[in-house]
Design a protein around this motif. Structure first.
Motif, PDB file in Angstrom:
ATOM      1  N   PHE A   1       0.840  -1.183   0.000  1.00 19.85           N
ATOM      2  CA  PHE A   1       0.000   0.000   0.000  1.00 19.85           C
ATOM      3  C   PHE A   1       0.885   1.246   0.000  1.00 19.85           C
ATOM      4  O   PHE A   1       1.908   1.279   0.676  1.00 19.85           O
ATOM      5  CB  PHE A   1      -0.904   0.049   1.242  1.00 19.85           C
ATOM      6  CG  PHE A   1      -1.886  -1.087   1.313  1.00 19.85           C
ATOM      7  CD1 PHE A   1      -3.050  -1.057   0.574  1.00 19.85           C
ATOM      8  CD2 PHE A   1      -1.639  -2.179   2.124  1.00 19.85           C
ATOM      9  CE1 PHE A   1      -3.966  -2.097   0.646  1.00 19.85           C
ATOM     10  CE2 PHE A   1      -2.542  -3.227   2.200  1.00 19.85           C
ATOM     11  CZ  PHE A   1      -3.705  -3.194   1.457  1.00 19.85           C
ATOM     12  N   VAL A   2       0.473   2.270  -0.723  1.00 21.74           N
ATOM     13  CA  VAL A   2       1.183   3.539  -0.695  1.00 21.74           C
ATOM     14  C   VAL A   2       0.264   4.540  -0.008  1.00 21.74           C
ATOM     15  O   VAL A   2      -0.894   4.711  -0.401  1.00 21.74           O
ATOM     16  CB  VAL A   2       1.539   4.014  -2.122  1.00 21.74           C
ATOM     17  CG1 VAL A   2       2.171   5.393  -2.079  1.00 21.74           C
ATOM     18  CG2 VAL A   2       2.447   3.026  -2.813  1.00 21.74           C
ATOM     19  N   ALA A   3       0.777   5.165   1.044  1.00 22.39           N
ATOM     20  CA  ALA A   3      -0.008   6.140   1.805  1.00 22.39           C
ATOM     21  C   ALA A   3       0.747   7.460   1.806  1.00 22.39           C
ATOM     22  O   ALA A   3       1.972   7.482   1.711  1.00 22.39           O
ATOM     23  CB  ALA A   3      -0.213   5.651   3.240  1.00 22.39           C
ATOM     24  N   PRO A   4       0.029   8.558   1.924  1.00 19.51           N
ATOM     25  CA  PRO A   4       0.707   9.859   1.959  1.00 19.51           C
ATOM     26  C   PRO A   4       1.563   9.978   3.213  1.00 19.51           C
ATOM     27  O   PRO A   4       1.217   9.462   4.268  1.00 19.51           O
ATOM     28  CB  PRO A   4      -0.421  10.869   1.965  1.00 19.51           C
ATOM     29  CG  PRO A   4      -1.638  10.128   2.375  1.00 19.51           C
ATOM     30  CD  PRO A   4      -1.420   8.703   2.019  1.00 19.51           C
ATOM     31  N   ARG A   5       2.682  10.653   3.089  1.00 17.80           N
ATOM     32  CA  ARG A   5       3.574  10.895   4.208  1.00 17.80           C
ATOM     33  C   ARG A   5       2.878  11.852   5.178  1.00 17.80           C
ATOM     34  O   ARG A   5       2.341  12.879   4.764  1.00 17.80           O
ATOM     35  CB  ARG A   5       4.874  11.503   3.702  1.00 17.80           C
ATOM     36  CG  ARG A   5       5.954  11.631   4.745  1.00 17.80           C
ATOM     37  CD  ARG A   5       7.223  12.194   4.140  1.00 17.80           C
ATOM     38  NE  ARG A   5       7.799  11.298   3.154  1.00 17.80           N
ATOM     39  CZ  ARG A   5       8.750  10.387   3.421  1.00 17.80           C
ATOM     40  NH1 ARG A   5       9.181  10.270   4.655  1.00 17.80           N
ATOM     41  NH2 ARG A   5       9.231   9.626   2.477  1.00 17.80           N
ATOM     42  N   ILE A   6       2.860  11.505   6.456  1.00 15.30           N
ATOM     43  CA  ILE A   6       2.202  12.377   7.431  1.00 15.30           C
ATOM     44  C   ILE A   6       3.216  13.171   8.247  1.00 15.30           C
ATOM     45  O   ILE A   6       2.862  14.112   8.902  1.00 15.30           O
ATOM     46  CB  ILE A   6       1.259  11.586   8.370  1.00 15.30           C
ATOM     47  CG1 ILE A   6       2.026  10.508   9.128  1.00 15.30           C
ATOM     48  CG2 ILE A   6       0.107  11.002   7.593  1.00 15.30           C
ATOM     49  CD1 ILE A   6       1.219   9.853  10.211  1.00 15.30           C
ATOM     50  N   LEU A   7       4.447  12.730   8.243  1.00 16.17           N
ATOM     51  CA  LEU A   7       5.488  13.484   8.935  1.00 16.17           C
ATOM     52  C   LEU A   7       6.319  14.196   7.874  1.00 16.17           C
ATOM     53  O   LEU A   7       6.271  13.875   6.687  1.00 16.17           O
ATOM     54  CB  LEU A   7       6.373  12.548   9.743  1.00 16.17           C
ATOM     55  CG  LEU A   7       5.636  11.753  10.834  1.00 16.17           C
ATOM     56  CD1 LEU A   7       6.585  10.785  11.519  1.00 16.17           C
ATOM     57  CD2 LEU A   7       5.013  12.680  11.869  1.00 16.17           C
ATOM     58  N   GLY A   8       7.093  15.152   8.277  1.00 20.35           N
ATOM     59  CA  GLY A   8       7.902  15.910   7.342  1.00 20.35           C
ATOM     60  C   GLY A   8       8.930  15.034   6.633  1.00 20.35           C
ATOM     61  O   GLY A   8       9.136  13.864   6.956  1.00 20.35           O
ATOM     62  N   GLU A   9       9.556  15.571   5.648  1.00 21.58           N
ATOM     63  CA  GLU A   9      10.601  14.863   4.914  1.00 21.58           C
ATOM     64  C   GLU A   9      11.718  14.490   5.873  1.00 21.58           C
ATOM     65  O   GLU A   9      12.098  15.250   6.733  1.00 21.58           O
ATOM     66  CB  GLU A   9      11.156  15.738   3.792  1.00 21.58           C
ATOM     67  CG  GLU A   9      10.157  16.055   2.689  1.00 21.58           C
ATOM     68  CD  GLU A   9       9.837  14.834   1.832  1.00 21.58           C
ATOM     69  OE1 GLU A   9      10.729  14.006   1.602  1.00 21.58           O
ATOM     70  OE2 GLU A   9       8.678  14.730   1.397  1.00 21.58           O
ATOM     71  N   GLU A  10      12.265  13.296   5.704  1.00 21.20           N
ATOM     72  CA  GLU A  10      13.354  12.855   6.588  1.00 21.20           C
ATOM     73  C   GLU A  10      14.573  12.532   5.761  1.00 21.20           C
ATOM     74  O   GLU A  10      14.573  12.111   4.688  1.00 21.20           O
ATOM     75  CB  GLU A  10      12.933  11.636   7.378  1.00 21.20           C
ATOM     76  CG  GLU A  10      11.828  11.987   8.352  1.00 21.20           C
ATOM     77  CD  GLU A  10      11.375  10.760   9.163  1.00 21.20           C
ATOM     78  OE1 GLU A  10      12.087   9.760   9.183  1.00 21.20           O
ATOM     79  OE2 GLU A  10      10.320  10.848   9.756  1.00 21.20           O
TER      80      GLU A  10
END
Length: 71
Positions: free
Chosen positions: A62-71
């Motif tokens: 599954f691909v989900a949107p990133r919820i935390l900032g870029e790492e």
């Protein structure tokens, strides 16, 4: 806190006065039953079937949107 404990102790004493020898102890006045279906083993979904309804999938995941900032 002592006043609260006294109120609780008084409530327990009142219940003990009312409960006679013919009244069995209970946690709930209404008998509860567990309504569970039988546990029957079934064939699990394949990885392809599991992601078939996903709006976005990649490499079988599954691909989900990133919820935390870029790492």
């Amino acid at each position: 806190m002592q006043g609260e404990l006294n109120v609780i102790a008084d409530a327990i004493a009142t219940v003990q006065e009312v409960a006679g020898e013919d009244v069995p102890p209970t946690a709930n006045p209404i008998p509860l039953e567990a309504y569970l279906r039988p546990d029957v083993a079934q064939e699990p979904l394949s990885q392809e079937e599991a992601v078939a309804g996903a709006p976005v999938s990649e490499s079988g995941m599954f691909v989900a949107p990133r919820i935390l900032g870029e790492e």
